[in-house]
Design an enzyme around this catalytic site. Structure first.
Site, PDB file in Angstrom:
ATOM      1  CG  ASP A   1      54.854   3.212  54.552  1.00 33.16           C
ATOM      2  OD1 ASP A   1      54.672   3.721  53.274  1.00 33.16           O
ATOM      3  OD2 ASP A   1      55.956   3.131  55.243  1.00 33.16           O
TER       4      ASP A   1
ATOM      5  CE  LYS B   1      52.278   5.463  55.685  1.00 32.80           C
ATOM      6  NZ  LYS B   1      52.180   5.484  54.056  1.00 32.80           N
TER       7      LYS B   1
END
Ligand code: NDP
Ligand code: 2IT
Length: 442
Positions: free
Chosen positions: A165, A125
């Protein structure tokens, strides 16, 4: 002290000051005991010590100039958490709240989520504390280019494949892809969520929200029930919330709420998604504008959507947005099922309240895995230099969500309690990664 308790203490000391990361680790460690404590192989191979320590944590300075000519600095992150079963894969978040704890919790959860998809993708991430709100098109483009000017050296189609995201959608991915290609002179599927004219997959935009509804359908189907006729509360008004609402409405559900960080709307007639999309996707406006355009809708700048009576609750905004008080309100209003579109949207106490009440609860790792699953399908299409049809991708997504439901349900029944999907998701996700790590010896 058990092996799990030993590791938990050591991880807490080593990661002091990272509450979101510890929350995610605690939840996993609290549920995998039936597997980990019953076989010495995990302790012998230090699997928990290894899986809680990222392979690599990259932090970097991102300089850019604003429209007034001032130099501005943000911090960029990419945490490459675990590549036991495939290249690192996971989104990039642009939000002022981003810090190492948040990126690590997201990267950690991504390991298990990606494992559940059944596809060969590891966990990672990234993102930045850059705030895209109110920025001009040029500022966004320059930031994305500057961010990629450092990130490019750490990623690649077979190494690490970022995606969107919070705050990162098709526009940002496009700018980042352009800069990567320019620096590397390689045309490869290094990012997913790309535009459809340059390697993006049909149905990626819809995938997370659609997948959330598909798994909700599986869960309700267990009791001969479905989405049709259900009143649904959704939080958020971004990518996940909008396409969850779209599929739910298509299947005969009534979505009565949406929200953003300023407030929330209640439309007792069911939200008009064309108006929502125009406000959010076209004009990049605020959800309060919905109530200006639909006179029967209410706008509230206090409280949360969870006070509204609903059959299904879908938190689709951000972490820890649904507290134990919210859970109690939902339970009092007889909520039938909850599925997490956002990552870790329910606090630990909220999850405990749902489980104590036997409310059907599908955790994020399973419920929102449709997005990353279709990202993996985008990677496949890029490798093949082919593009599949919408129905082909959507069909595969439905099969993947159904496979995730079975895996989670079976693991729950085998190792924990029937319908304890939190344990089921963590255990099913863990087993595959742990076996790969042990086999590879790293
Ligand atoms: P978007 O940026 O498209 O939308 C986010 C929405 O949530 C916006 O309405 C935003 O409001 C609201 N929101 C974000 N942060 C906060 C906050 N701190 N407080 C209140 N509201 C907030 O993001 P996505 O829809 O892509 O992501 C939503 C969630 O889903 C995240 O948890 C993400 O990690 C998760 N997720 C996303 C996937 C994807 O494919 N995109 C896949 C799997 C999970 P505002 O505009 O006011 O900030
Ligand atoms: O949380 C997530 O799974 C995402 N933001 C999507 C990641 C991806 O690689 O598509």
């Amino acid at each position: 002290m058990s092996y799990i308790e030993e590791v938990r203490s050591a991880v807490a000391v080593r990661n002091a000051g990272q509450p979101e990361f510890m929350q995610a680790v605690d939840e996993v460690l609290a549920t995998i005991a039936p597997v980990v404590e019953s076989d010495g192989v995990y302790k012998h191979n230090a699997v928990l010590e290894r899986i809680t320590e990222p392979d690599r944590q990259i932090m970097f300075r991102v300089p850019w100039t604003d429209d007034d000519g001032n130099m501005r600095i943000n911090r960029g992150y990419r945490v490459q958490f675990n590549n036991a079963i495939g290249p690192y894969k996971g989104g990039l978040r642009l939000h002022p709240s981003v810090n190492l704890s948040i990126i690590k919790f997201l990267g950690f959860e991504q390991i298990f989520k990606n494992s559940l998809t059944g596809l060969p993708i590891g966990g990672g991430k990234g993102g930045s504390d850059f705030d895209p709100k109110g920025k001009s098109e040029r500022e966004i483009r320059e930031f994305c280019q500057s961010f990629m000017t450092e990130l490019f050296r750490h990623i690649g189609a077979d190494t690490d494949v970022p995606a969107g995201d919070i705050g990162v959608g098709g526009r940002e991915i496009g700018y980042m892809f352009g800069q990567y290609k320019r620096i590397k002179n390689v045309y490869e599927g290094v990012l997913t969520g790309k535009g459809l004219t340059f390697g993006g997959s049909l149905a990626r935009t819809e995938a997370t929200g659609y997948g959330l509804i598909y798994i909700m359908q599986e869960m309700l189907g267990e009791f001969g029930d479905g989405i049709k006729g259900k009143t649904i509360a959704i939080s958020g008004a971004g990518n996940v919330a909008i396409y969850a609402a779209q599929k739910a409405i298509e299947l005969g559900g009534k979505v009565v709420t949406l929200s953003d960080s300023d407030g929330w709307i209640y439309d007792k007639n069911g939200v008009n998604l064309d108006i929502v999309k125009d406000i959010k996707e076209v004009k990049r406006g605020r959800i309060r504008e919905y109530a200006d355009r639909v006179p029967t809708a209410e706008y509230h700048d206090k409280g949360k959507v969870w006070s509204v009576k609903c059959d299904l609750a879908l938190p689709c905004a951000t972490q820890n947005e649904l507290t134990v008080d919210d859970a109690k309100k939902l339970i009092k209003n007889n909520v039938r099922a909850v599925a997490e579109g956002a990552n870790m949207p329910s606090t630990t106490d909220a999850i405990n309240a749902f489980q104590a009440n036997h409310t059907l609860f599908m955790p994020a790792k399973a419920a929102n895995a449709g997005g990353v699953a279709v990202s993996a399908l985008e990677m496949s299409q890029n490798s093949q230099r082919l593009a599949w049809t919408f129905d082909e991708v959507d069909g595969k997504l439905q099969n993947i969500m159904s496979g995730i439901y079975s895996a989670v349900k079976n693991a729950a029944a085998t190792y924990a309690e029937k319908f304890d999907f939190v344990s089921g998701a963590n255990i099913a996700g863990f087993l595959k990664v742990a076996q790969a790590m042990i086999a590879q010896g790293v």
